[in-house]
Design an enzyme around this catalytic site. Sequence first.
Site, mmCIF file in Angstrom:
data_model
loop_
_atom_site.group_PDB
_atom_site.id
_atom_site.type_symbol
_atom_site.label_atom_id
_atom_site.label_comp_id
_atom_site.label_asym_id
_atom_site.label_seq_id
_atom_site.Cartn_x
_atom_site.Cartn_y
_atom_site.Cartn_z
ATOM 1 N N TYR A 118 106.948 83.884 24.444
ATOM 2 C CA TYR A 118 105.958 82.983 23.870
ATOM 3 C C TYR A 118 106.628 81.647 23.594
ATOM 4 C CZ TYR A 118 102.911 80.775 20.449
ATOM 5 O OH TYR A 118 102.107 79.881 19.790
ATOM 6 N N GLU A 206 100.637 75.518 24.203
ATOM 7 C CA GLU A 206 100.923 76.919 23.919
ATOM 8 C C GLU A 206 101.026 77.639 25.253
ATOM 9 O OE1 GLU A 206 97.998 79.590 22.026
ATOM 10 O OE2 GLU A 206 99.591 80.073 20.596
#
Length: 397
Positions: A118, A206
């Site tokens: 991530y 993101e």
Amino acid sequence: MNIHEYQGKEILNSFGVRIQRGIVAHNAQEAVNAAKELTEQTGTGWHVIKAQVHAGGRGKGGGVKLAKNLKEVEEIARNIIGMDLVTPQTSAEGKKVHQVLVAEDVYYPGENEPEEYYMSVLLNRSTGRNMIMYSTEGGMDIETVAEETPHLIFTEEIDPSVGLLGFQARRIAFNLGLSGTAFKEMVKFVSSLYTAFDKSDSSLFEINPVLKTSDDKIMAVDAKVTLDDNALFRHKDYAEMRDIREENSTEVEAKKVGLNYVALDGNVGCMVNGAGLAMATMDLIKQAGGEPANFLDVGGTADAKRVEEAFRLILKDDKVEAILVNIFGGIVRCDRVAQGIVDAYKNMGDAINVPIIVRLQGTNADVAKKLIDESGLGVHSAVQFQEAADKVQEVLS
Ligand code: GDP
Ligand code: MN
């Protein structure tokens, strides 16, 4: 401003960030053509078909599917395009899918297992600095990771006067447990990602997941990119990426008439001048037992036309049970605003079917109150903040 995954990836790619390559398709035939073209470019016969909507969690909602041949590409694209995709991040009605991204399959088998990480880039508001937030727990809901295994989330803060430094990029690669080629690839990935964030005037990147392929390449498989609206004048090409089908239609309309409107979930509409007063008004509504239905700043020129436009916008939301008008007459005179409200009310007739509480304070507030009280309309006037709150409570109960 939010943009689609494929557009976010275009921006990343333009700054040298490695991405999972793909081509957008608007129907099944285009999807098949896209897959053929990709196979020529990449040599892979497998593709992922990804719904392009402004919402995450598409995989969980059935909006991301693997196709192992052209027949499957066609079938999957036909099913996904036109569907109302429901994900954990959409409403229960879901979002209509107008297009899909046909992307190369990058989870191919090889020497090592593919790994998902991530990574996001965003502003840390408390320090006023950008930061890179990252985790070994990629592909999952980051909120869950933050709740259950917070020690697996790392951050790297960037000093704006020097930018991201080499040792910081290396620390990220190290904390992600990488070595060899993958380590070098990650350092390059992080550096170009941060440059992209900075130069594109973005407010959020993101990338979930960032993928380490089986042959140790690091790439962005997903891309949620939010651009800073206030910097769009510097990026005409990005401004064109706006897809208003994805935005709240009332917000789009408000923008057209120059009103600052943000839709919220509550039952009390508010019409206020000035952002600070608007926020205080929202607090007031909460204290009175209501929930704000919107944020609306009508600005400095609250004349009849503007007030009417504002009423129309607020009333488009059928959750609205009352409207609180809270205007401070500093530059604008209260009696002019009051006249505007009375005129708008008369013009709109039955369209206003909820109680209205009006609080006008400042220049000519008395004249304004008199105007409203004598208009014979179903408008409750108030001078004090508390009085307005009590009236909101009264009409809601
Ligand atoms: P999101 O669900 O909206 O966040 O969409 P993503 O772009 O993150 O995709 C969801 C999931 O699809 C990823 O976490 C991967 O597990 C999977 N996925 C994405 N690309 C590929 C691919 O090329 N091959 C395979 N097998 N799975 C993929
Ligand atoms: Mn994702």
